[in-house]
Design an enzyme around this catalytic site. Sequence first.
Site, PDB file in Angstrom:
ATOM      1  N   TRP A 161       0.823  -1.211   0.000  1.00 36.21           N
ATOM      2  CA  TRP A 161       0.000   0.000   0.000  1.00 36.21           C
ATOM      3  C   TRP A 161       0.858   1.262   0.000  1.00 36.21           C
ATOM      4  O   TRP A 161       0.353   2.353  -0.261  1.00 36.21           O
ATOM      5  CB  TRP A 161      -0.932   0.000   1.207  1.00 36.21           C
ATOM      6  CG  TRP A 161      -0.224   0.267   2.522  1.00 36.21           C
ATOM      7  CD1 TRP A 161       0.891  -0.371   3.015  1.00 36.21           C
ATOM      8  CD2 TRP A 161      -0.587   1.238   3.494  1.00 36.21           C
ATOM      9  NE1 TRP A 161       1.237   0.142   4.235  1.00 36.21           N
ATOM     10  CE2 TRP A 161       0.339   1.126   4.559  1.00 36.21           C
ATOM     11  CE3 TRP A 161      -1.609   2.174   3.588  1.00 36.21           C
ATOM     12  CZ2 TRP A 161       0.270   1.923   5.693  1.00 36.21           C
ATOM     13  CZ3 TRP A 161      -1.671   2.972   4.718  1.00 36.21           C
ATOM     14  CH2 TRP A 161      -0.742   2.844   5.755  1.00 36.21           C
ATOM     15  N   ASP A 162       2.151   1.098   0.299  1.00 36.06           N
ATOM     16  CA  ASP A 162       3.074   2.240   0.243  1.00 36.06           C
ATOM     17  C   ASP A 162       2.901   2.987  -1.073  1.00 36.06           C
ATOM     18  O   ASP A 162       2.979   4.221  -1.128  1.00 36.06           O
ATOM     19  CB  ASP A 162       4.531   1.759   0.313  1.00 36.06           C
ATOM     20  CG  ASP A 162       4.839   0.850   1.480  1.00 36.06           C
ATOM     21  OD1 ASP A 162       3.902   0.266   2.043  1.00 36.06           O
ATOM     22  OD2 ASP A 162       6.023   0.711   1.810  1.00 36.06           O
ATOM     23  N   GLU A 208       0.526  -2.000  12.665  1.00 34.23           N
ATOM     24  CA  GLU A 208       0.683  -3.451  12.763  1.00 34.23           C
ATOM     25  C   GLU A 208       1.027  -3.922  14.173  1.00 34.23           C
ATOM     26  O   GLU A 208       1.254  -5.110  14.391  1.00 34.23           O
ATOM     27  CB  GLU A 208       1.738  -3.919  11.760  1.00 34.23           C
ATOM     28  CG  GLU A 208       1.288  -3.707  10.315  1.00 34.23           C
ATOM     29  CD  GLU A 208       2.351  -4.087   9.305  1.00 34.23           C
ATOM     30  OE1 GLU A 208       3.482  -4.399   9.719  1.00 34.23           O
ATOM     31  OE2 GLU A 208       2.041  -4.056   8.102  1.00 34.23           O
ATOM     32  N   LYS A 229       3.025   1.251  15.945  1.00 33.20           N
ATOM     33  CA  LYS A 229       4.204   1.194  15.092  1.00 33.20           C
ATOM     34  C   LYS A 229       4.294   2.454  14.233  1.00 33.20           C
ATOM     35  O   LYS A 229       5.384   2.933  13.916  1.00 33.20           O
ATOM     36  CB  LYS A 229       4.115  -0.048  14.206  1.00 33.20           C
ATOM     37  CG  LYS A 229       5.300  -0.286  13.289  1.00 33.20           C
ATOM     38  CD  LYS A 229       5.084  -1.555  12.460  1.00 33.20           C
ATOM     39  CE  LYS A 229       6.260  -1.833  11.534  1.00 33.20           C
ATOM     40  NZ  LYS A 229       6.020  -3.023  10.683  1.00 33.20           N
ATOM     41  N   GLN A 230       3.128   3.003  13.855  1.00 34.15           N
ATOM     42  CA  GLN A 230       3.050   4.124  12.919  1.00 34.15           C
ATOM     43  C   GLN A 230       1.671   4.757  13.049  1.00 34.15           C
ATOM     44  O   GLN A 230       0.801   4.211  13.719  1.00 34.15           O
ATOM     45  CB  GLN A 230       3.268   3.616  11.502  1.00 34.15           C
ATOM     46  CG  GLN A 230       2.230   2.591  11.050  1.00 34.15           C
ATOM     47  CD  GLN A 230       2.742   1.699   9.947  1.00 34.15           C
ATOM     48  OE1 GLN A 230       3.406   0.711  10.231  1.00 34.15           O
ATOM     49  NE2 GLN A 230       2.420   2.027   8.709  1.00 34.15           N
TER      50      GLN A 230
END
Length: 778
Positions: A371-372, A500, A612-613
């Site tokens: 998906w980046d 994640e 994580k993000q």
Amino acid sequence: MRTYHRNREAIYPYDPWAVRETHFDIESNYRDETIFAQANGYVGIRGNLEEGYNGPKGTSFSATYINGFYESYPILYPEGGYGFAHTGQTMINVTDSKGMKVFLEGEEFSLMSGTVHHYERKLDLKKGVVTRQVIWESPKGKKAEITFLRLVSFKRPHLILYSTFIKPLNFSGEIRLISRIDGNVTNGNETDDVRVSSHVSGKVLRTLDLHVGESGGWIKQQTKRSRLTLLCAVLHEFIPENSGELSMRKEEEALVGEISFFGREGEPLQVNKYVAYLDSRSYPEERLPSTAENLLMQARADGRQVLMREQEEYLASFWAEADIEIDGDEALQQGVRFNAFHLLQSVGRNGFTSIGAKGLTGEGYEGHYFWDTEIYILPFFLYTQPELAKSLLLFRYHLLDAARKRARELKHKGALFPWRTIDGPECSAFFPAGTAQYHINADVIYALKRYVEGTGDEEFLFSYGSEMLVETARFWVDRGTFSPAKGGKFCIHTVTGPDEYTALVDNNAFTNYMARMNLEYAVRTLARMKEVVPDRYRELVDKLNLADGEMEWWRKASEEMYLPYSEELGIIPQDDTFLQKERLMVDELPADEIPLLLHRHYLDIYRYQVCKQPDALLAMFLLRELFTVEEIRRNYDYYEPITTHDSSLSPAIFSILANEIGYGQKAYEYFMQTARMDLDDYNQNVKDGIHTASMAGTWLAIVQGFGGVKFLPDGIHVTPHLPARWKALRFTLRYRGRKLMIALAKEECRFQLIEGDPIEITYREEKFTLTGEEVFPV
């Protein structure tokens, strides 16, 4: 705020248009092979030494990659289950064409013998070439200037040029070169890092045929499982003409050309080695040799100077659209251009390939597309090179049948795009952070929506996008449910969002917000087709067996979508149970426990409020028109202390949002982690390949953060945030058929319409029509 693994000093000298290495170092060689890698979207070569390398194990990895050229393998589970991904794919190391050994009167040139009097390697971002110049003295005292030049052609995607220049400095005598095309290559560099490790190692290609001609030859190889065929061909040229003798021969799985010269002191000699890579996805297998021969003959007829001029012209056009000028920070200026250049090198251009997490520089993440591409990378191309953005979306369209098949396999309607793949099947063996990330469907549609808004290309929307919209809308309605426990709201259960470190949850906020956008856009698009292109609308209905009432279900699901909200905290909870967990404060974690995924079991990580993000924050960035600055501030303040930034996708979003809410210093610190992440090797893993999404995040953080540009459904909005240490910032944008320039200085913001019709822009909440040039006080 904590940052990790940051270098205090630059690795490479600052230069606005180049990256230079001024001495050879075995300890940094592995990393340098990535930094000086070259590619053109089809083929990529790591920056390995032409003469070969015999340093210690673990200090080099020689590789050449072709975008989308892969080997498949069965995914084996100790305890499998229905619907688990069953076939993996790995981008493989293909035929090595770099080899060129040099002998001065029988003594072999090597950086690890004799005396190096001068050394410089340079990646020229304007010329698109890497040159390496060495003045070397052999153990017996023979001294020569040896220069290697590499060009991976942007204009001729199957072509690579290697040029070798030798000038004897203190002798006249025999000079011998051995040019090698080596098919005996292997995959897999040893590592314990699960993000980098590959499921395919050792020898992957088997040689089908070798052919030798007067000036070159070719080798044809094939993968064992995916049955993809590759041909690598070579043609040599001497300058001056007839100054040397060439003898070609076959060796086991290799072509070897032995070249002999009589070198005269002070007189340069030159060998040009033209190499072509072609594969069976682009040409019928029987046509590969003749096609390669024609390509190489044309390249040799045109010559090195023509190829170099083509390369420079191509890059001049690219930089005219994509360059960002920063006055006030030479380190960032170099980093920004280096990142943009590598993005250009990495991106597929044919609608059947995309851009991997490591580009074409390393085997990290097995060369998979994520998906980046849609969320982080596509915007860079959309607003600078819109045709490349279109190509990336075409890639997803060409995977639609595979996505339909995956949805059926999981007992769902519509289509489910793979979390990670090369040519279609789901390749993620860890479903909690793979298949469960259903938001990939909405990510693709978000990119489609942005593309259409940014270009006005309804033809693409009606011809390709509409089909993706129907199948993803069908998926969401089938996947969710109207839940009595939530007052009849439409809920989506057991998913994983972008974070994640939190998996298999109900009503992940990012997923629900993005699914709603997906459904709304599907309804709106089909209604517009019915109005303006009724014949094509009926064709779509017939092709997809679109039933009466389906769109009403999409509309109802979007209107009744459950969107989590905490009245007590005034924030968006990441999911239904996130706020019930203990908060894990990142500042209290030992530095040697970062990244968490390498030091804790996932079950342990899942039990905490730790990210994580960005997840909810990412939804707020992408759907910016839905939220106020104060809402962003409250969520930012809540989530920042529990975000580890263990993903390179993270810092750019935090930088942009920090600018929005007035946290200028934090915005700059987070930005610094994107701009020079690879050049300064912040995470000590550049040896495994570049970080393409982080590189694109640099562009996002500059244009949408410091530049303050928001691409909203009603057009461009600009609220700049020029950092105090910058004197000026300048960039251009492609938007709806126009080319705009935005230049920020301490006292003013300047807009210029370079191409296209007048356009309405909102500057600090005030609309104006740009017809030529406008200047506003900051």
